[in-house]
Write a protein that holds these residues in place. Structure first.
Motif, mmCIF file in Angstrom:
data_model
loop_
_atom_site.group_PDB
_atom_site.id
_atom_site.type_symbol
_atom_site.label_atom_id
_atom_site.label_comp_id
_atom_site.label_asym_id
_atom_site.label_seq_id
_atom_site.Cartn_x
_atom_site.Cartn_y
_atom_site.Cartn_z
ATOM 1 N N GLY A 17 0.909 -1.339 0.055
ATOM 2 C CA GLY A 17 0.000 -0.041 -0.031
ATOM 3 C C GLY A 17 0.855 1.287 -0.104
ATOM 4 O O GLY A 17 0.489 2.259 -0.685
ATOM 5 N N TRP A 18 1.895 1.212 0.676
ATOM 6 C CA TRP A 18 2.832 2.248 0.908
ATOM 7 C C TRP A 18 3.389 2.793 -0.345
ATOM 8 O O TRP A 18 3.397 3.883 -1.014
ATOM 9 N N ILE A 19 3.979 1.645 -1.003
ATOM 10 C CA ILE A 19 4.667 1.741 -2.678
ATOM 11 C C ILE A 19 3.548 2.057 -3.580
ATOM 12 O O ILE A 19 4.137 2.879 -4.386
ATOM 13 N N ALA A 20 2.422 1.506 -3.434
ATOM 14 C CA ALA A 20 1.604 2.014 -4.506
ATOM 15 C C ALA A 20 1.013 3.454 -4.402
ATOM 16 O O ALA A 20 0.985 4.170 -5.525
ATOM 17 N N VAL A 33 -2.238 3.710 8.546
ATOM 18 C CA VAL A 33 -3.395 2.893 8.557
ATOM 19 C C VAL A 33 -4.372 2.747 7.324
ATOM 20 O O VAL A 33 -4.358 1.486 6.654
ATOM 21 N N LEU A 34 -4.215 3.736 6.632
ATOM 22 C CA LEU A 34 -4.829 3.759 5.378
ATOM 23 C C LEU A 34 -4.002 3.074 3.994
ATOM 24 O O LEU A 34 -4.413 2.209 3.233
ATOM 25 N N ASN A 35 -2.702 3.185 4.106
ATOM 26 C CA ASN A 35 -1.864 2.421 3.476
ATOM 27 C C ASN A 35 -1.922 0.867 3.747
ATOM 28 O O ASN A 35 -2.015 0.029 2.693
ATOM 29 N N VAL A 36 -1.917 0.430 4.925
ATOM 30 C CA VAL A 36 -2.374 -0.989 5.234
ATOM 31 C C VAL A 36 -3.513 -1.490 4.493
ATOM 32 O O VAL A 36 -3.625 -2.534 4.027
ATOM 33 N N VAL A 37 -4.619 -0.683 4.754
ATOM 34 C CA VAL A 37 -6.155 -0.925 4.298
ATOM 35 C C VAL A 37 -5.867 -1.115 2.858
ATOM 36 O O VAL A 37 -6.410 -2.233 2.144
ATOM 37 N N VAL A 38 -5.318 -0.237 2.156
ATOM 38 C CA VAL A 38 -5.207 -0.354 0.610
ATOM 39 C C VAL A 38 -4.497 -1.467 0.105
ATOM 40 O O VAL A 38 -4.797 -1.808 -0.804
ATOM 41 N N GLY A 39 -3.371 -1.715 0.784
ATOM 42 C CA GLY A 39 -2.491 -2.945 0.415
ATOM 43 C C GLY A 39 -3.247 -4.209 0.642
ATOM 44 O O GLY A 39 -3.102 -4.968 -0.070
ATOM 45 N N ILE A 40 -3.985 -4.453 1.805
ATOM 46 C CA ILE A 40 -4.795 -5.405 2.067
ATOM 47 C C ILE A 40 -5.964 -5.804 1.116
ATOM 48 O O ILE A 40 -6.207 -6.806 0.362
ATOM 49 N N VAL A 41 -6.778 -4.545 0.820
ATOM 50 C CA VAL A 41 -7.772 -4.767 -0.205
ATOM 51 C C VAL A 41 -7.200 -4.953 -1.477
ATOM 52 O O VAL A 41 -7.552 -5.561 -2.586
ATOM 53 N N GLY A 42 -6.052 -4.248 -1.937
ATOM 54 C CA GLY A 42 -5.420 -4.351 -3.005
ATOM 55 C C GLY A 42 -4.938 -5.782 -3.138
ATOM 56 O O GLY A 42 -5.030 -6.431 -4.428
ATOM 57 N N GLY A 43 -4.639 -6.267 -2.415
ATOM 58 C CA GLY A 43 -4.461 -7.870 -2.333
ATOM 59 C C GLY A 43 -5.587 -8.656 -2.912
ATOM 60 O O GLY A 43 -5.207 -9.488 -3.719
ATOM 61 N N LEU A 44 -6.321 -8.357 -2.180
ATOM 62 C CA LEU A 44 -7.608 -9.071 -2.677
ATOM 63 C C LEU A 44 -8.062 -9.138 -4.151
ATOM 64 O O LEU A 44 -8.665 -9.677 -4.970
ATOM 65 N N ILE A 45 -7.842 -7.741 -4.297
ATOM 66 C CA ILE A 45 -8.484 -7.211 -5.753
ATOM 67 C C ILE A 45 -7.165 -7.838 -6.788
ATOM 68 O O ILE A 45 -7.633 -8.566 -7.794
ATOM 69 N N GLY A 46 -5.984 -7.706 -6.479
ATOM 70 C CA GLY A 46 -4.926 -8.033 -7.360
ATOM 71 C C GLY A 46 -5.247 -9.928 -7.527
ATOM 72 O O GLY A 46 -5.081 -10.489 -8.569
ATOM 73 N N GLY A 47 -5.536 -10.640 -6.416
ATOM 74 C CA GLY A 47 -5.584 -11.924 -6.307
ATOM 75 C C GLY A 47 -6.769 -12.434 -7.340
ATOM 76 O O GLY A 47 -6.765 -13.591 -7.879
ATOM 77 N N PHE A 48 -7.805 -11.571 -7.327
ATOM 78 C CA PHE A 48 -8.932 -11.999 -7.890
ATOM 79 C C PHE A 48 -8.572 -11.766 -9.667
ATOM 80 O O PHE A 48 -8.892 -12.447 -10.469
ATOM 81 N N VAL A 49 -8.006 -10.671 -9.800
ATOM 82 C CA VAL A 49 -7.833 -10.292 -11.202
ATOM 83 C C VAL A 49 -6.877 -11.447 -11.691
ATOM 84 O O VAL A 49 -6.794 -11.789 -12.672
ATOM 85 N N ILE A 74 -4.132 -0.622 -8.673
ATOM 86 C CA ILE A 74 -5.432 -0.643 -9.358
ATOM 87 C C ILE A 74 -6.636 -0.120 -8.542
ATOM 88 O O ILE A 74 -7.334 1.031 -9.098
ATOM 89 N N LEU A 75 -6.680 -0.353 -7.164
ATOM 90 C CA LEU A 75 -7.596 0.312 -6.324
ATOM 91 C C LEU A 75 -7.198 2.031 -6.167
ATOM 92 O O LEU A 75 -8.261 2.820 -6.339
ATOM 93 N N LEU A 76 -6.026 2.297 -6.083
ATOM 94 C CA LEU A 76 -5.784 3.770 -5.998
ATOM 95 C C LEU A 76 -6.087 4.450 -7.457
ATOM 96 O O LEU A 76 -6.605 5.475 -7.378
ATOM 97 N N SER A 77 -5.783 3.698 -8.432
ATOM 98 C CA SER A 77 -6.479 4.478 -9.672
ATOM 99 C C SER A 77 -7.708 4.771 -10.019
ATOM 100 O O SER A 77 -8.244 5.704 -10.479
ATOM 101 N N ILE A 78 -8.598 3.521 -9.398
ATOM 102 C CA ILE A 78 -10.060 3.701 -9.442
ATOM 103 C C ILE A 78 -10.492 5.028 -8.499
ATOM 104 O O ILE A 78 -11.436 5.578 -8.794
ATOM 105 N N VAL A 79 -9.929 4.928 -7.230
ATOM 106 C CA VAL A 79 -10.280 6.004 -6.317
ATOM 107 C C VAL A 79 -9.900 7.401 -6.954
ATOM 108 O O VAL A 79 -10.933 8.260 -6.771
ATOM 109 N N LYS A 80 -8.831 7.372 -7.354
ATOM 110 C CA LYS A 80 -8.491 8.761 -7.803
ATOM 111 C C LYS A 80 -9.251 9.231 -9.011
ATOM 112 O O LYS A 80 -9.786 10.358 -9.353
ATOM 113 N N ALA A 81 -9.832 8.205 -10.160
ATOM 114 C CA ALA A 81 -10.652 8.545 -11.086
ATOM 115 C C ALA A 81 -12.199 8.844 -10.650
ATOM 116 O O ALA A 81 -12.727 9.837 -11.231
ATOM 117 N N VAL A 82 -12.568 8.173 -9.444
ATOM 118 C CA VAL A 82 -13.777 8.738 -8.948
ATOM 119 C C VAL A 82 -13.823 9.908 -8.297
ATOM 120 O O VAL A 82 -14.721 10.758 -8.445
#
Length: 84
Positions: A17-20, A33-49, A74-82
């Motif tokens: 999450g921090w590197i992303a 805290v938000l970096n950790v959340v983004v990384g964990i949710v990003g892991g779920l998204i990345g694993g799914f894709v 991917i998650l940060l790109s979507i949030v930034k676009a929204v």
């Protein structure tokens, strides 16, 4: 990634999450805290894709980290676009 346990998920997710957030330029807006959340949710998204293309179950530590990083970007790109 399931074999690492909860602490492993937090560490890998936090780093990813921090590197992303550095890649996407959102690090100043987020805390640790938000970096950790983004990384964990990003892991779920990345694993799914990535599960559509490769077997993600036995990838190992580095593959798990790259999966989390890919999903977090991917998650940060979507949030930034929204937000625009």
């Amino acid at each position: 990634m399931l074999g690492m346990g909860f602490l492993g998920w937090i560490i890998i997710g936090g780093l990813a999450g921090w590197i992303a957030s550095k890649i996407k330029g959102t690090d100043a807006q987020q805390g640790i805290v938000l970096n950790v959340v983004v990384g964990i949710v990003g892991g779920l998204i990345g694993g799914f894709v990535l599960s559509f293309f490769v077997d993600v179950a036995g990838g190992g530590l580095i593959f798990s980290f790259l999966t989390c990083l890919f999903g977090a970007v991917i998650l940060l790109s979507i949030v930034k676009a929204v937000r625009r």
